[in-house]
Design an enzyme around this catalytic site. Structure first.
Site, PDB file in Angstrom:
ATOM      1  N   CYS A   1     -84.962  76.735 -15.327  1.00  0.00           N
ATOM      2  CA  CYS A   1     -83.970  77.665 -14.782  1.00  0.00           C
ATOM      3  C   CYS A   1     -84.639  78.689 -13.865  1.00  0.00           C
ATOM      4  O   CYS A   1     -85.593  79.346 -14.262  1.00  0.00           O
ATOM      5  CB  CYS A   1     -83.218  78.356 -15.918  1.00  0.00           C
ATOM      6  SG  CYS A   1     -82.004  77.261 -16.660  1.00  0.00           S
TER       7      CYS A   1
ATOM      8  N   CYS B   1     -82.928  52.163  23.728  1.00  0.00           N
ATOM      9  CA  CYS B   1     -82.518  52.681  22.408  1.00  0.00           C
ATOM     10  C   CYS B   1     -83.726  52.664  21.464  1.00  0.00           C
ATOM     11  O   CYS B   1     -84.421  51.656  21.346  1.00  0.00           O
ATOM     12  CB  CYS B   1     -81.396  51.811  21.854  1.00  0.00           C
ATOM     13  SG  CYS B   1     -80.901  52.247  20.174  1.00  0.00           S
TER      14      CYS B   1
ATOM     15  N   CYS C   1     -64.189  50.286  18.565  1.00  0.00           N
ATOM     16  CA  CYS C   1     -64.460  51.631  19.106  1.00  0.00           C
ATOM     17  C   CYS C   1     -63.162  52.280  19.578  1.00  0.00           C
ATOM     18  O   CYS C   1     -62.340  51.636  20.234  1.00  0.00           O
ATOM     19  CB  CYS C   1     -65.445  51.487  20.268  1.00  0.00           C
ATOM     20  SG  CYS C   1     -65.672  52.997  21.198  1.00  0.00           S
TER      21      CYS C   1
ATOM     22  N   CYS D   1     -63.907  57.700  21.390  1.00  0.00           N
ATOM     23  CA  CYS D   1     -63.844  59.152  21.169  1.00  0.00           C
ATOM     24  C   CYS D   1     -64.997  59.878  21.870  1.00  0.00           C
ATOM     25  O   CYS D   1     -64.978  61.082  22.026  1.00  0.00           O
ATOM     26  CB  CYS D   1     -63.847  59.469  19.683  1.00  0.00           C
ATOM     27  SG  CYS D   1     -65.441  59.146  18.879  1.00  0.00           S
TER      28      CYS D   1
ATOM     29  N   CYS E   1     -82.514  55.321  16.463  1.00  0.00           N
ATOM     30  CA  CYS E   1     -82.582  56.530  15.613  1.00  0.00           C
ATOM     31  C   CYS E   1     -81.423  56.641  14.630  1.00  0.00           C
ATOM     32  O   CYS E   1     -81.475  57.429  13.697  1.00  0.00           O
ATOM     33  CB  CYS E   1     -82.659  57.785  16.482  1.00  0.00           C
ATOM     34  SG  CYS E   1     -81.099  58.198  17.286  1.00  0.00           S
TER      35      CYS E   1
ATOM     36  N   ASN F   1     -75.160  79.055  -9.598  1.00  0.00           N
ATOM     37  CA  ASN F   1     -74.866  79.867 -10.786  1.00  0.00           C
ATOM     38  C   ASN F   1     -75.998  80.825 -11.099  1.00  0.00           C
ATOM     39  O   ASN F   1     -77.159  80.570 -10.763  1.00  0.00           O
ATOM     40  CB  ASN F   1     -74.600  78.971 -11.997  1.00  0.00           C
ATOM     41  CG  ASN F   1     -75.888  78.522 -12.661  1.00  0.00           C
ATOM     42  OD1 ASN F   1     -76.382  79.174 -13.576  1.00  0.00           O
ATOM     43  ND2 ASN F   1     -76.463  77.406 -12.209  1.00  0.00           N
TER      44      ASN F   1
ATOM     45  N   ASN G   1     -83.875  70.508 -12.370  1.00  0.00           N
ATOM     46  CA  ASN G   1     -83.067  71.673 -12.694  1.00  0.00           C
ATOM     47  C   ASN G   1     -82.568  72.241 -11.356  1.00  0.00           C
ATOM     48  O   ASN G   1     -82.701  71.607 -10.319  1.00  0.00           O
ATOM     49  CB  ASN G   1     -83.891  72.698 -13.489  1.00  0.00           C
ATOM     50  CG  ASN G   1     -83.000  73.529 -14.410  1.00  0.00           C
ATOM     51  OD1 ASN G   1     -81.977  74.052 -13.956  1.00  0.00           O
ATOM     52  ND2 ASN G   1     -83.356  73.645 -15.667  1.00  0.00           N
TER      53      ASN G   1
HETATM   54  C1  LIG Z   1     -73.625  77.004 -14.833  1.00  0.00           C
HETATM   55  C2  LIG Z   1     -74.859  76.205 -15.100  1.00  0.00           C
HETATM   56  C3  LIG Z   1     -75.639  76.511 -16.198  1.00  0.00           C
HETATM   57  C4  LIG Z   1     -76.796  75.783 -16.453  1.00  0.00           C
HETATM   58  N1  LIG Z   1     -77.512  76.049 -17.568  1.00  0.00           N
HETATM   59  C5  LIG Z   1     -78.606  75.309 -17.853  1.00  0.00           C
HETATM   60  C6  LIG Z   1     -79.321  75.509 -19.067  1.00  0.00           C
HETATM   61  O1  LIG Z   1     -78.965  76.327 -19.906  1.00  0.00           O
HETATM   62  N2  LIG Z   1     -80.423  74.749 -19.289  1.00  0.00           N
HETATM   63  C7  LIG Z   1     -80.854  73.795 -18.404  1.00  0.00           C
HETATM   64  O2  LIG Z   1     -81.849  73.123 -18.654  1.00  0.00           O
HETATM   65  N3  LIG Z   1     -80.171  73.580 -17.243  1.00  0.00           N
HETATM   66  C8  LIG Z   1     -79.066  74.296 -16.962  1.00  0.00           C
HETATM   67  N4  LIG Z   1     -78.356  74.030 -15.828  1.00  0.00           N
HETATM   68  C9  LIG Z   1     -78.836  72.981 -14.899  1.00  0.00           C
HETATM   69  C10 LIG Z   1     -78.195  71.614 -15.167  1.00  0.00           C
HETATM   70  O3  LIG Z   1     -78.515  71.139 -16.444  1.00  0.00           O
HETATM   71  C11 LIG Z   1     -78.661  70.569 -14.130  1.00  0.00           C
HETATM   72  O4  LIG Z   1     -80.057  70.428 -14.206  1.00  0.00           O
HETATM   73  C12 LIG Z   1     -78.301  70.961 -12.703  1.00  0.00           C
HETATM   74  O5  LIG Z   1     -77.033  71.567 -12.673  1.00  0.00           O
HETATM   75  C13 LIG Z   1     -78.298  69.752 -11.775  1.00  0.00           C
HETATM   76  O6  LIG Z   1     -77.343  68.802 -12.135  1.00  0.00           O
HETATM   77  P1  LIG Z   1     -75.897  68.680 -11.388  1.00  0.00           P
HETATM   78  O7  LIG Z   1     -76.164  68.585  -9.927  1.00  0.00           O
HETATM   79  O8  LIG Z   1     -75.256  67.462 -11.997  1.00  0.00           O
HETATM   80  O9  LIG Z   1     -75.152  69.930 -11.722  1.00  0.00           O
HETATM   81  C14 LIG Z   1     -77.183  74.731 -15.569  1.00  0.00           C
HETATM   82  C15 LIG Z   1     -76.384  74.437 -14.473  1.00  0.00           C
HETATM   83  C16 LIG Z   1     -75.227  75.142 -14.233  1.00  0.00           C
HETATM   84  C17 LIG Z   1     -74.364  74.791 -13.066  1.00  0.00           C
END
Ligand SMILES: Cc1cc2nc3c(=O)[nH]c(=O)nc-3n(C[C@H](O)[C@H](O)[C@H](O)COP(=O)(O)O)c2cc1C
Length: 431
Positions: free
Chosen positions: A135, A379, A342, A345, A382, A73, A200
């Site tokens: 963000c 082996c 098995c 495949c 892995c 996003n 985030n």
């Molecule tokens: C569209 C969108 C908008 C977001 N806006 C914010 C925001 O305003 N503030 C914030 O701290 N995180 C924001 N995030 C991040 C989410 O809070 C979260 O940290 C991140 O999406 C990871 O979690 P998830 O994998 O469950 O989505 C946003 C995520 C998305 C997808």
């Protein structure tokens, strides 16, 4: 039924499932519906100086039939006036006094700005604050979000400024767009953070349209980097949570975020040190009601494990997560193929032959039937054959009894150094 209540740095919630600060927590209407559906807490969509969002702003990576394996996003913080948000927070808290309302904040890195917003938000009655230093787009260009979250000194100073004015617990939300997550986690703690939350979103470009050559998403033909989240980021988030949980200099409660889609994911984060979890993409993909399965699944799991409270899970796997140098070099597993299960495949044979250690042979049995067998002596354990095998249970990785005592790389190096030391002192004595 086990006790699902959590207490994260003084923030009490009826269960560990919170909605993360994002579109699902944009308004009072949404947060109240989420609480009705069963979510224990919500981190309100980040407040600050309202911005203008672009259209369009989301994109997803669908992988091999799985919709939204990853989500991207370029949305920024709230685009609604502060007063409107504050009024709705007040109303929501009044209707749901026992649910956790945490408000996410992002302002310029100035002391007076932090004081001002913290006081305004706490005045309407919230359970805690989350400082958004994460963000990666838009706000970062203005010196906020990930831009300040990547600099430990700014994380520390801003946390301190927020703490100077705050009376409720302060959670610092960390950006994953950094080499060592513990450097900013420790900075938050130095600044007085009561807890940290992570992750985030991760810097990303979801894709390029190979017909139009536009980025995905694009805004009138132009694109910019965005934030990646959803199931694809879970392993990265889990590592970062664990890295903070095992670091004694961090030592504050953790709210785990990143790719959590079901109760199993939540359990993994809690085992790796998270007191509770936050969810965004899964709620955006499937709606608020996914929390019902999360609660039921967690309850059943705790009952099966004989645990009375969800808090008993927290951190149980952390001691098992160490550095590579502490792994036993003499521990060994080998692959074994179950002839009955098995389906022949040949995926394992190709994987091993082309890209691993060439130790799966195709043999013929007494009836002339062709089958696959691992040459166990060659082996290396892995796991690749078991990973590519499409049939559950057809390949097992089995521990082989070693003859040598456990020995880690660190122990080995220490022994070598000691030996060298001994030789040195012998030489010195001889001189
Ligand atoms: C569209 C969108 C908008 C977001 N806006 C914010 C925001 O305003 N503030 C914030 O701290 N995180 C924001 N995030 C991040 C989410 O809070 C979260 O940290 C991140 O999406 C990871 O979690 P998830 O994998 O469950 O989505 C946003 C995520 C998305 C997808």
């Amino acid at each position: 039924m086990a006790d699902l209540r959590i207490n994260l740095a003084g923030i009490v919630s009826p269960n560990p499932f919170w909605l993360a600060s994002a579109p699902p927590t944009n308004t009072g209407y949404q947060v109240q519906r989420a609480f009705e559906a069963g979510w224990g807490g919500a981190v309100w969509k980040t407040l600050g100086d309202p911005i203008i969002n672009t259209s369009s702003r989301f994109a997803a990576v669908h992988f091999n039939g799985q919709r939204v394996a990853g989500f991207n996003n370029i949305e920024l913080i709230t685009d609604r006036p502060l007063e409107v948000n504050l009024k709705e927070i007040y109303e929501t808290k009044r209707r749901f006094p026992n649910h956790a309302i945490i408000v996410s904040l992002m302002v310029e890195p100035k002391q007076e700005k932090w004081h001002e917003i913290v006081k305004k938000v706490e005045a309407v009655g919230v359970d805690g604050l989350e400082l958004n230093f994460g963000c990666p787009h838009g706000m970062a260009e203005r010196g906020m979000g990930a831009a300040s979250g990547q600099q430990p000194d700014l994380v520390e100073a801003q946390t301190m400024w927020a703490k100077e004015a705050a009376t409720t617990p302060v959670i610092v939300k960390l950006t994953p767009n950094i080499t060592d997550i513990t450097s900013t986690a420790k900075a938050a703690v130095r600044g007085g953070a009561d807890a940290i939350s992570l992750i985030n979103t991760i810097n990303s470009l979801a894709g390029v349209d190979i017909d139009t050559w536009h980025t995905i998403p694009h805004v009138g033909g132009k694109g910019s980097h965005g934030g990646y989240c959803g199931p694809a980021v879970k392993p990265i988030a889990l590592h970062m949570v664990a890295d903070c949980a095992r670091n004694p200099d961090v030592g504050v409660p953790i709210s785990g975020i990143g790719g959590i889609s079901n109760w199993r994911d939540a359990v993994e984060f809690m085992l790796m040190g998270a007191t509770g979890v936050q969810v965004c993409t899964a709620a955006m993909h499937h709606g608020f009601r996914i929390v019902e399965d999360m609660i039921d699944g967690l309850n059943n799991y705790l009952d099966e494990k004989g645990l009375a409270s969800v808090s008993e899970l927290v951190g149980k796997s952390v001691p098992r997560y160490s550095d590579w140098g502490n792994l036993d070099l003499n521990y060994a597993v080998v692959a074994q193929i179950d002839k009955e299960t098995c389906i022949n495949c040949n995926k394992c044979h190709i994987a091993c032959e082309d890209t691993s250690h060439q130790c799966i042979d195709r043999l013929t049995d007494e009836n002339g039937a062709s089958y696959l067998k691992v040459r166990e002596e060659d082996c290396v354990g892995c796991n690749l054959c078991a990973i590519v095998c499409p049939v559950e249970g057809a390949i097992s990785m089995v521990e082989v009894a070693g003859t040598d005592a456990p020995l880690t790389w660190n122990e080995r190096q220490a022994a070598i150094a000691k030996l060298a030391d001994g030789k040195d002192s012998n030489k010195k004595e001889a001189v």
